[in-house]
Design an enzyme around this catalytic site. Structure first.
Site, PDB file in Angstrom:
ATOM      1  N   HIS A 311       0.850  -1.185   0.000  1.00  0.00           N
ATOM      2  CA  HIS A 311       0.000   0.000   0.000  1.00  0.00           C
ATOM      3  C   HIS A 311       0.887   1.236   0.000  1.00  0.00           C
ATOM      4  O   HIS A 311       1.952   1.225   0.619  1.00  0.00           O
ATOM      5  CB  HIS A 311      -0.910   0.013   1.234  1.00  0.00           C
ATOM      6  CG  HIS A 311      -2.077   0.920   1.081  1.00  0.00           C
ATOM      7  ND1 HIS A 311      -2.011   2.259   1.358  1.00  0.00           N
ATOM      8  CD2 HIS A 311      -3.332   0.680   0.629  1.00  0.00           C
ATOM      9  CE1 HIS A 311      -3.180   2.798   1.101  1.00  0.00           C
ATOM     10  NE2 HIS A 311      -3.999   1.875   0.649  1.00  0.00           N
ATOM     11  N   ASP A 368      -7.994  -5.530   0.176  1.00  0.00           N
ATOM     12  CA  ASP A 368      -8.485  -6.390  -0.903  1.00  0.00           C
ATOM     13  C   ASP A 368      -8.109  -7.852  -0.741  1.00  0.00           C
ATOM     14  O   ASP A 368      -8.611  -8.704  -1.470  1.00  0.00           O
ATOM     15  CB  ASP A 368      -7.955  -5.884  -2.253  1.00  0.00           C
ATOM     16  CG  ASP A 368      -8.565  -4.554  -2.624  1.00  0.00           C
ATOM     17  OD1 ASP A 368      -9.767  -4.382  -2.373  1.00  0.00           O
ATOM     18  OD2 ASP A 368      -7.860  -3.686  -3.152  1.00  0.00           O
TER      19      ASP A 368
END
Ligand code: CMC
Length: 434
Positions: A311, A368
């Site tokens: 991320h 996710d």
């Protein structure tokens, strides 16, 4: 936020020896920012920051992330608490208004959203123009953009009342539009919304019921759906939110701006990752093949990346992934589903987290990584995963868009560039070209 002259940065141009003072601005929490707004006027230079890795594009009071500590707060409330003690309608109200609603405010807000869930009947015709095998995200970009052709009375962005109605319409109509994209893809009739159901129940009803028989919404699934929506509701200045802000900065109408956000979300580096995770797990297929894929993810010459990992902001466990992982176990147990992909995902996570490459680069599972497994267990096809992300993120986009429009300092977003192409040159007539 404050600009304090004593708190500043000095930038020296080593070509001329000239020094320039840049004010430092402090937020409530998080890193301070160097205010470079006068930089060009003072120095004749721009800053260079592709991907905005060091650039704050706006000030905001909605969502705060501490990526090193793995903290996500909406209006000061932690995502863990919101996911366990609140519901999606409350989180929507919080993001839009800054405070949690009291009983009357919540009732009033939920009612307003419920009464906007129906669509203009002509919208149905748009769906019929698409191929049945269209990706539902392609359909969503089209139909959400098309809403501006239907709701003319809420497209004047200078009118706060119109902005409010557009905000409610977008949050309310997204489940209807998303469910219709699914129904169209499988050739089933569209199901109208029902005002006696909650937001998440209604979405499940419109997605999974058929007119021929009664559909009972499972409270476990409705709660899981609601929690998934909460976990995706906002995430400060990510790619799609910044897209919405940039589109909106020109004064474009809210429906067009949210359609732009959906387009940006679709990419596999952003919201499309939940779909890509499931495809990756299916491709890996068996625990024995995990090391092979870990090696591929580490190989700079191989474009393969571990989807659902890493991320831009989190350099620690994504707090949303932790809640999602827990939810995943609960939902699968409740539905009595024994999905080998969950075991595979947990093993992949275990191996990756103990690998020096992932440790060194601080690559952890993101939101996710586990969401696809829950959604699959709930009966959603892979192609709908990113649509659900878009549905939930709409409130975040709308809150951020409103904040931008209401900002008295707001300007059209217009980045600069470092030009590396040809300088001015004479036109070459065709007969003289090589
Ligand atoms: N697998 C393997 N290596 C990775 C991965 C990954 N998933 N993610 C980052 N890296 C490596 C990357 O190769 C780079 O290595 P080096 O420094 O040697 O060049 C380093 O880690 C930093 O990566 P980056 O691409 O410069 O980082 P970024 O901040 O630009 O990208 C990201 C962030 C999310 C796009 C990226 O981690 C990624 O592609 N992850 C997989 C896709 C994914 O799961 N996306 C969902 C994000 S969370 C939901 C959302 O907000 O949409």
């Amino acid at each position: 936020m404050s600009a304090d002259k004593r708190n500043s940065f000095t930038l020296t141009d080593n070509r001329t020896g000239e020094s320039f003072e840049m004010p430092l601005m402090d937020g409530k929490v998080g890193p301070s920012v160097i205010d470079v707004r006068r930089l060009y006027a003072q120095t004749g230079c721009f800053t260079y920051d592709p991907g905005f890795t060091s650039t704050a594009s706006c000030d905001s009071s909605i969502t705060y992330i501490d990526g090193d500590k793995g903290v996500l707060l909406h209006r000061g409330y932690s995502i863990e608490e919101l996911a366990s003690k609140s519901d999606f309608m409350e989180v929507c109200y919080l993001l839009l208004n800054g405070e949690l609603p009291n009983v009357e405010e919540k009732e009033d807000f939920s009612k307003k959203i419920t009464y906007h869930t129906m669509l203009h009947e002509q919208v149905m015709n748009f769906y019929r123009g698409f191929r049945r095998d269209s990706h539902p995200m392609a359909v969503m970009v089209g139909v959400v953009g098309a809403l501006s052709a239907f709701y003319h009375d809420s497209t004047d962005v200078r009118d706060p009342q119109q902005r409010l109605i557009a905000s409610h319409r977008l949050i309310a109509k997204m489940p209807t539009l998303a469910a219709m994209a699914y129904k169209y893809s499988i050739g089933q009739p569209f199901v109208y919304p029902r005002n006696d159901l909650s937001y998440s129940e209604n979405f499940l009803h419109m997605t999974f019921s058929v007119p021929t028989e009664e559909y009972k919404v499972s409270p476990v699934l409705a709660r899981a759906m609601d929690r998934i929506f909460i976990l995706h509701a906002d995430h400060e200045q990510n790619a799609s939110t910044s897209t919405v802000r940039i589109a909106g900065s020109s004064g474009a109408n809210p429906f067009a701006c949210i359609a732009a956000g959906i387009a940006s979300l679709w990419g596999p580096a952003h919201g499309g990752a939940n779909e890509a995770v499931l495809q990756m797990l299916q491709q890996i297929g068996h625990k024995d093949r995990i090391p092979e894929f870990i090696e591929r993810a580490k190989d700079k010459n191989d474009p393969f990346r571990l989807m659902g990992f890493g991320h831009r902001v989190y350099k620690n466990y994504d707090p949303r992934a932790a809640v999602m992982r827990e939810s995943c176990h609960e939902v699968l147990a409740e539905l009595n589903v024994d999905d080998p992909l969950l075991e595979l995902a947990m093993e992949l996570e275990r191996i990756a987290l103990s690998d020096p490459y992932f440790k060194e680069k601080k690559l952890f599972p993101n939101v996710d990584f586990y969401s696809g497994i829950i959604l699959k267990a709930m009966g959603f096809p892979t192609s709908m995963f990113t649509v659900l992300f878009a549905l939930a993120r709409t409130v975040g986009w709308v809150a951020q868009w409103n904040e931008m429009i209401e900002d008295p300092m707001q300007k059209i977003s217009r980045p600069r560039q470092l030009f590396l192409g040809e300088d001015k040159r004479d036109f070459v007539p065709m007969d003289q070209r090589k």
